[in-house]
Every structure is written in structure tokens, then in C-alpha cells.
Motif scaffolding. Structure first.
Motif, mmCIF file in Angstrom:
data_model
loop_
_atom_site.group_PDB
_atom_site.id
_atom_site.type_symbol
_atom_site.label_atom_id
_atom_site.label_comp_id
_atom_site.label_asym_id
_atom_site.label_seq_id
_atom_site.Cartn_x
_atom_site.Cartn_y
_atom_site.Cartn_z
ATOM 1 N N HIS A 123 -11.335 56.346 10.243
ATOM 2 C CA HIS A 123 -12.318 55.397 10.762
ATOM 3 C C HIS A 123 -13.116 56.104 11.852
ATOM 4 O O HIS A 123 -12.567 56.451 12.901
ATOM 5 C CB HIS A 123 -11.638 54.166 11.358
ATOM 6 N N LEU A 124 -14.401 56.309 11.610
ATOM 7 C CA LEU A 124 -15.214 57.014 12.599
ATOM 8 C C LEU A 124 -15.244 56.291 13.947
ATOM 9 O O LEU A 124 -15.289 56.945 14.988
ATOM 10 C CB LEU A 124 -16.630 57.239 12.079
ATOM 11 N N ASP A 125 -15.193 54.975 13.938
ATOM 12 C CA ASP A 125 -15.168 54.248 15.212
ATOM 13 C C ASP A 125 -13.963 54.671 16.054
ATOM 14 O O ASP A 125 -14.065 54.830 17.270
ATOM 15 C CB ASP A 125 -15.122 52.739 14.988
ATOM 16 N N ALA A 126 -12.827 54.849 15.424
ATOM 17 C CA ALA A 126 -11.611 55.222 16.147
ATOM 18 C C ALA A 126 -11.656 56.675 16.621
ATOM 19 O O ALA A 126 -11.045 57.022 17.625
ATOM 20 C CB ALA A 126 -10.384 54.997 15.270
ATOM 21 N N ILE A 127 -12.382 57.503 15.900
ATOM 22 C CA ILE A 127 -12.427 58.926 16.218
ATOM 23 C C ILE A 127 -13.531 59.255 17.223
ATOM 24 O O ILE A 127 -13.342 60.075 18.118
ATOM 25 C CB ILE A 127 -12.654 59.755 14.930
ATOM 26 N N LEU A 128 -14.674 58.622 17.074
ATOM 27 C CA LEU A 128 -15.853 59.036 17.840
ATOM 28 C C LEU A 128 -16.056 58.288 19.157
ATOM 29 O O LEU A 128 -16.825 58.736 19.997
ATOM 30 C CB LEU A 128 -17.106 58.922 16.972
ATOM 31 N N TRP A 129 -15.383 57.157 19.308
ATOM 32 C CA TRP A 129 -15.465 56.454 20.594
ATOM 33 C C TRP A 129 -14.296 56.863 21.454
ATOM 34 O O TRP A 129 -13.148 56.845 21.022
ATOM 35 C CB TRP A 129 -15.452 54.937 20.403
ATOM 36 N N GLN A 130 -14.576 57.213 22.687
ATOM 37 C CA GLN A 130 -13.545 57.511 23.672
ATOM 38 C C GLN A 130 -13.228 56.223 24.430
ATOM 39 O O GLN A 130 -13.958 55.247 24.310
ATOM 40 C CB GLN A 130 -14.039 58.606 24.615
ATOM 41 N N PRO A 131 -12.141 56.203 25.208
ATOM 42 C CA PRO A 131 -11.791 54.983 25.949
ATOM 43 C C PRO A 131 -12.975 54.402 26.732
ATOM 44 O O PRO A 131 -13.845 55.133 27.205
ATOM 45 C CB PRO A 131 -10.679 55.459 26.896
ATOM 46 N N ASN A 132 -12.969 53.078 26.800
ATOM 47 C CA ASN A 132 -14.000 52.327 27.520
ATOM 48 C C ASN A 132 -15.396 52.502 26.934
ATOM 49 O O ASN A 132 -16.388 52.484 27.652
ATOM 50 C CB ASN A 132 -13.975 52.662 29.012
ATOM 51 N N VAL A 148 -17.071 55.018 25.462
ATOM 52 C CA VAL A 148 -17.870 56.213 25.728
ATOM 53 C C VAL A 148 -17.975 56.970 24.398
ATOM 54 O O VAL A 148 -16.959 57.380 23.828
ATOM 55 C CB VAL A 148 -17.223 57.100 26.815
ATOM 56 N N LEU A 149 -19.189 57.143 23.923
ATOM 57 C CA LEU A 149 -19.396 57.805 22.629
ATOM 58 C C LEU A 149 -19.295 59.323 22.779
ATOM 59 O O LEU A 149 -19.858 59.912 23.695
ATOM 60 C CB LEU A 149 -20.772 57.431 22.062
ATOM 61 N N THR A 150 -18.567 59.934 21.852
ATOM 62 C CA THR A 150 -18.444 61.386 21.808
ATOM 63 C C THR A 150 -19.827 62.004 21.612
ATOM 64 O O THR A 150 -20.613 61.496 20.801
ATOM 65 C CB THR A 150 -17.517 61.785 20.635
ATOM 66 N N PRO A 151 -20.134 63.097 22.281
ATOM 67 C CA PRO A 151 -21.447 63.745 22.096
ATOM 68 C C PRO A 151 -21.687 64.143 20.636
ATOM 69 O O PRO A 151 -20.748 64.480 19.910
ATOM 70 C CB PRO A 151 -21.363 64.990 22.993
ATOM 71 N N ARG A 152 -22.929 64.113 20.228
ATOM 72 C CA ARG A 152 -23.313 64.361 18.830
ATOM 73 C C ARG A 152 -22.769 65.686 18.296
ATOM 74 O O ARG A 152 -22.302 65.757 17.161
ATOM 75 C CB ARG A 152 -24.842 64.310 18.712
#
Length: 171
Positions: free
Chosen positions: A31-40, A42-46
Motif C-alpha cells: 500500500h503506497l499510503d503506508a509506505i510513502l507517508w511518514q508519521p503525522n 509527512v509525505l516522503t520526498p519524490r
């Protein structure tokens, strides 16, 4: 079907279908949502998103659900099967609102642990505008893919149920 990309509006059922297909085929789900979002939230940089997905698509088999337009081509080009959940926007909005109530003050199973379920007007507007703003872009990307891709568009919960029943019969 060994490398499956699931795309569609928020609330279309991508994560739920990904898990169901993964169970039937015995393929790991990402699930990209689980992988690419950091706590709180914060979206992982592109650039990091690209690196993560480059590693995922090297695997022999996978199911990856999520849109993330900026990295969508990575998944579409590597997939042998693309499933586009083209659900009615009212259904998607209903599901997102229902999900918000179900996971009030906690994270969904398909989301990063410390990202408590939330919705805002921007997200609701994105879902509402999806048919006119994002669907044409996705349809064009799918049309531009090579002919060796299996592209499946499902437009209703009934079509999803039929697809899963047929898949179970084939396995």
C-alpha cells in the motif's frame, strides 16, 4: 497476473481489492499510503518515493495500490496487469466518510502507523473532481501503454465482486 498495479480515486476500494487479490493469488501487497507517508502525515520526498518503488518493482510478483501521479509511470510500465477502479464519485465520497468514522482517532490498516485517519475539504474536492480532472489523465496513460499489458477497468462494486469470483475460479 504477477505484477499488479491498482489505481483509482480515493475511496474507490484500491486497498481492499489489493488485499483480496493478494489473498487469492498469494502475492504480497504494498500500500503506497503506508509506505510513502511518514508519521503525522509527512509525505516522503519524490526522489525517495521513486527509489522505494524502483525496489518494489524489481520483485518477481507484487500488488501495489495507490495513485501518486508523480511516480505512476514506474508502476504502470512494470506491471503486467493494471486495475483501474473507476467508481462513481458519490460512492467514493461515501466510503471516505465511512472510513473516517470507522477509524476515528486511529490509523487504518493500510496506512502508516502514526497517521490517524482524517479528511479535509481539499481531499474531498480531489475525490469530487477526480472524474473530470484525473480520470482523463489516467485513461490517456493507460491508452499509451504497450499492448502486452492487461488493463481491467471496474466501474461498480458488482463488477469488483464478479472479477474476484472469476479470479477465484481461475486459481
Amino acid at each position: 497476473m504477477n505484477r499488479i498495479a491498482l489505481i483509482g480515486s480515493g475511496g474507490s476500494g484500491k486497498s481492499t481489492l489489493a488485499m483480496a487479490i493478494g489473498k487469492v493469488l498469494g502475492i504480497e501487497v504494498w500500500h503506497l499510503d503506508a509506505i510513502l507517508w511518514q508519521p503525522n502525515w509527512v509525505l516522503t520526498p519524490r526522489e525517495v518515493q521513486k527509489q522505494i518503488q524502483a525496489l518494489l518493482i524489481e520483485k518477481k510478483s507484487w500488488i501495489i495500490d495507490g495513485n501518486y501521479q508523480g511516480t505512476l509511470d514506474i508502476r504502470l510500465n512494470a506491471a503486467d496487469t493494471i486495475i483501474f477502479l473507476d467508481m462513481p464519485r458519490t460512492l467514493c465520497l461515501y466510503r471516505v466518510l465511512k472510513r473516517r468514522l470507522m477509524y476515528h482517532n486511529r490509523s487504518r490498516p493500510d496506512m502508516q502507523k502514526d497517521c490517524k485517519e482524517k479528511i479535509d475539504w481539499q481531499f474531498l474536492k480531489w475525490i469530487w473532481d477526480f472524474p473530470s480532472q484525473k480520470r482523463p489523465q489516467m485513461q490517456q496513460k493507460l491508452a499509451d501503454l504497450t499492448m502486452d499489458k492487461r488493463i481491467i477497468t471496474l466501474k461498480s462494486p458488482q463488477e469488483v465482486k464478479r472479477f474476484l469470483a472469476d479470479l477465484k475460479d481461475q486459481v
